[in-house]
Design a protein around this motif. Structure first.
Motif, PDB file in Angstrom:
ATOM      1  N   ARG A  93       0.822  -1.209   0.000  1.00 47.84           N
ATOM      2  CA  ARG A  93       0.000   0.000   0.000  1.00 47.84           C
ATOM      3  C   ARG A  93       0.856   1.259   0.000  1.00 47.84           C
ATOM      4  NH1 ARG A  93      -3.065  -2.891   4.794  1.00 47.84           N
ATOM      5  NH2 ARG A  93      -3.911  -4.612   3.578  1.00 47.84           N
ATOM      6  N   LYS A 195     -11.382   7.522   2.090  1.00 45.29           N
ATOM      7  CA  LYS A 195     -10.119   8.232   2.305  1.00 45.29           C
ATOM      8  C   LYS A 195     -10.368   9.715   2.543  1.00 45.29           C
ATOM      9  CE  LYS A 195      -6.936   5.186  -0.172  1.00 45.29           C
ATOM     10  NZ  LYS A 195      -5.963   5.050  -1.281  1.00 45.29           N
ATOM     11  N   GLN A 219      -9.913  -5.047   8.704  1.00 44.05           N
ATOM     12  CA  GLN A 219      -9.489  -4.541   7.405  1.00 44.05           C
ATOM     13  C   GLN A 219      -9.424  -5.637   6.341  1.00 44.05           C
ATOM     14  OE1 GLN A 219      -6.399  -5.220   5.817  1.00 44.05           O
ATOM     15  NE2 GLN A 219      -5.648  -6.598   7.418  1.00 44.05           N
ATOM     16  N   PRO A 228      -9.748   2.730   2.444  1.00 42.75           N
ATOM     17  CA  PRO A 228      -8.439   2.546   3.079  1.00 42.75           C
ATOM     18  C   PRO A 228      -8.431   1.372   4.055  1.00 42.75           C
ATOM     19  CG  PRO A 228      -9.592   4.427   4.042  1.00 42.75           C
ATOM     20  CD  PRO A 228     -10.412   3.987   2.865  1.00 42.75           C
ATOM     21  N   ARG A 229      -7.357   0.622   4.031  1.00 45.44           N
ATOM     22  CA  ARG A 229      -7.179  -0.482   4.978  1.00 45.44           C
ATOM     23  C   ARG A 229      -6.312  -0.068   6.160  1.00 45.44           C
ATOM     24  NH1 ARG A 229      -7.258  -6.402   2.767  1.00 45.44           N
ATOM     25  NH2 ARG A 229      -8.816  -6.284   1.115  1.00 45.44           N
ATOM     26  N   SER A 230      -5.639   1.031   6.037  1.00 45.52           N
ATOM     27  CA  SER A 230      -4.787   1.532   7.113  1.00 45.52           C
ATOM     28  C   SER A 230      -4.876   3.051   7.138  1.00 45.52           C
ATOM     29  CB  SER A 230      -3.329   1.115   6.878  1.00 45.52           C
ATOM     30  OG  SER A 230      -2.447   1.819   7.751  1.00 45.52           O
ATOM     31  N   GLU A 233      -2.338   5.234   5.140  1.00 38.07           N
ATOM     32  CA  GLU A 233      -2.505   5.597   3.733  1.00 38.07           C
ATOM     33  C   GLU A 233      -2.753   7.096   3.592  1.00 38.07           C
ATOM     34  OE1 GLU A 233      -5.212   3.065   1.503  1.00 38.07           O
ATOM     35  OE2 GLU A 233      -4.916   1.455   2.959  1.00 38.07           O
TER      36      GLU A 233
END
Length: 412
Positions: A93, A195, A219, A228-230, A233
């Motif tokens: 990512r 995001k 996630q 977004p997974r984190s 990001e």
């Protein structure tokens, strides 16, 4: 005379899932022949995947020899797992972290509760509402939440997430927040954050010198590549956010116990004189004092999910649960219910019929269909009028539960 920590006395006597268990047990006593299906507790049901089992067997065999025995491990976790995390969860990512910014834990629940030990009790916390109960209760234990009045804590900033605002929390304009809890994909609502919206929170934290505690335990269930997974990001998040991860739902580790927390070195907090202190150093000191690390066997098991075969097997299990979620969404919507979540998370958030409270719907469903859900009000004031279903059952029990709900709904 030993004196009690009086803040513990402020905890509410009843814990949501304990209340559910009592009510279900009482029903079973009254109806001993009833076959109750639970779609309420968020525990997994599918067995550990073959790659994980093989790794655990191998690690166990190592422990049986003098050469392969492992005693106390590093409190921060073994390098083999931390390196696998960086390589697989973040580098794809575009997120670059140092290995010592990764802290292996025995499950995200522990660290989300323990992290607030580093923070002064006068900090104001902000929470999305509804919310995972541990976030609130762990702050009550240290005396940070004030008093409990009309279903709310006086020193907590609640940010409602309901159908009316698309389950997207708004930044309060009239209340300052020092510590902000965000959980996405969200437990309990099963909804996600874009995001663009997440960037608003990072910008707020940077501008107001606030700390974001970001729970990313689900996630792995995100299907939409734009979500977004984190939090890392988002540019600037390294300076204002701690992120928690768990293998409990990702890999079925609810009984194995392993996860990790990211604490960036860029993150600092202030004292009353304005001096800045490294959260990374404080957390490392805390862990070295109070945590002996997750077991070697658990960490080898976690490492296995990052192997080529492990990735395929883990994804198959996630797909299995998300197929349950799809069926639940389709069925409940066909019955006329308003339902949310379930597309990027294993939770379904159902709006109860008008005039029906969360607990009333829970009891009606239990007695009418012998199916257990979770009353939304147990997750916070804005959860009233909703219930949560989980997709963690087997295909067979999920199908049976949905058939029962169909019949029960048609009778009402």
């Amino acid at each position: 005379m030993a004196l009690v920590n009086v803040h513990f006395l402020n905890l509410q006597n009843n814990y949501l899932f304990a209340d559910i268990a009592k009510k279900v047990n009482a029903f079973k006593v009254m109806h001993p022949k009833a076959d109750v299906i639970s779609l309420g507790i968020g525990d997994v049901t599918q067995p550990l995947c073959p790659a994980v089992i093989e790794a655990m067997h191998k690690a166990t065999d190592e422990m049986s020899t003098a050469e392969g025995f492992h005693g106390y491990g590093p409190e921060q976790g073994y390098a083999f797992l931390r390196e696998a995390i960086l390589k697989n969860d973040f580098l794809p990512r575009g997120i670059h972290l140092d290995i010592d910014e990764v802290f292996i834990n025995d499950g995200a629940k522990s660290d989300t509760g323990n992290i607030q030990e580093l923070l002064h009790w006068d900090n104001f916390i902000g929470v999305t509402d509804p919310i995972y109960p541990v976030y609130i209760d762990s702050n009550v234990m240290i005396g940070r939440c004030g008093t409990f009045e009309d279903g709310r804590w006086t020193n907590v900033v609640y940010m409602p997430c309901t159908a009316e605002n698309g389950f997207t929390p708004s930044i309060p304009k009239d209340r300052h927040m020092d510590v902000i809890y965000l959980c996405y994909p969200n437990n309990p609502t099963g909804t996600v954050i874009t995001k663009q919206e997440l960037r608003k929170w990072v910008n707020y934290a940077l501008k107001n010198d606030a700390l974001i505690l970001y729970d990313a335990a689900y996630q792995a269930y995100i299907r939409d590549p734009e979500i977004p997974r984190s939090i890392y990001e988002i540019r600037g998040a390294r300076k204002c956010a701690i992120e928690f991860h768990s293998y409990s739902k990702t890999a079925g580790f609810t009984g194995v116990r392993c996860g990790y927390t990211i604490v960036p070195k860029d993150l600092t907090v202030a004292d009353f004189e304005g001096n800045r202190h490294s959260v990374h150093q404080l957390w490392n000191r805390r862990q070295c004092t109070k945590f002996n690390g997750a077991s070697y066997i658990s960490q080898r098991a976690a490492e296995a999910i990052y192997t080529p075969e492990g990735k395929v097997q883990i994804q198959a299990t996630i797909d299995y649960y998300m197929e349950n979620a799809r069926k639940m969404l389709d069925t409940l919507r066909s019955l006329g219910y308003e339902v949310y979540g379930g597309e990027n998370a294993p939770y379904i958030w159902l709006k109860t019929p008008e005039g029906t409270t969360s607990w009333q719907f829970f009891e009606a469903l239990l007695y009418g269909a012998n199916v257990v859900c979770t009353p939304g009000v147990g997750f916070g004031p804005s959860g009233e009028g909703y219930v949560r279903f989980t997709a963690f059952g087997s295909h067979e029990t999920t199908e049976e539960a949905l058939n029962r709900i169909k019949n029960w709904t048609k009778q009402h």
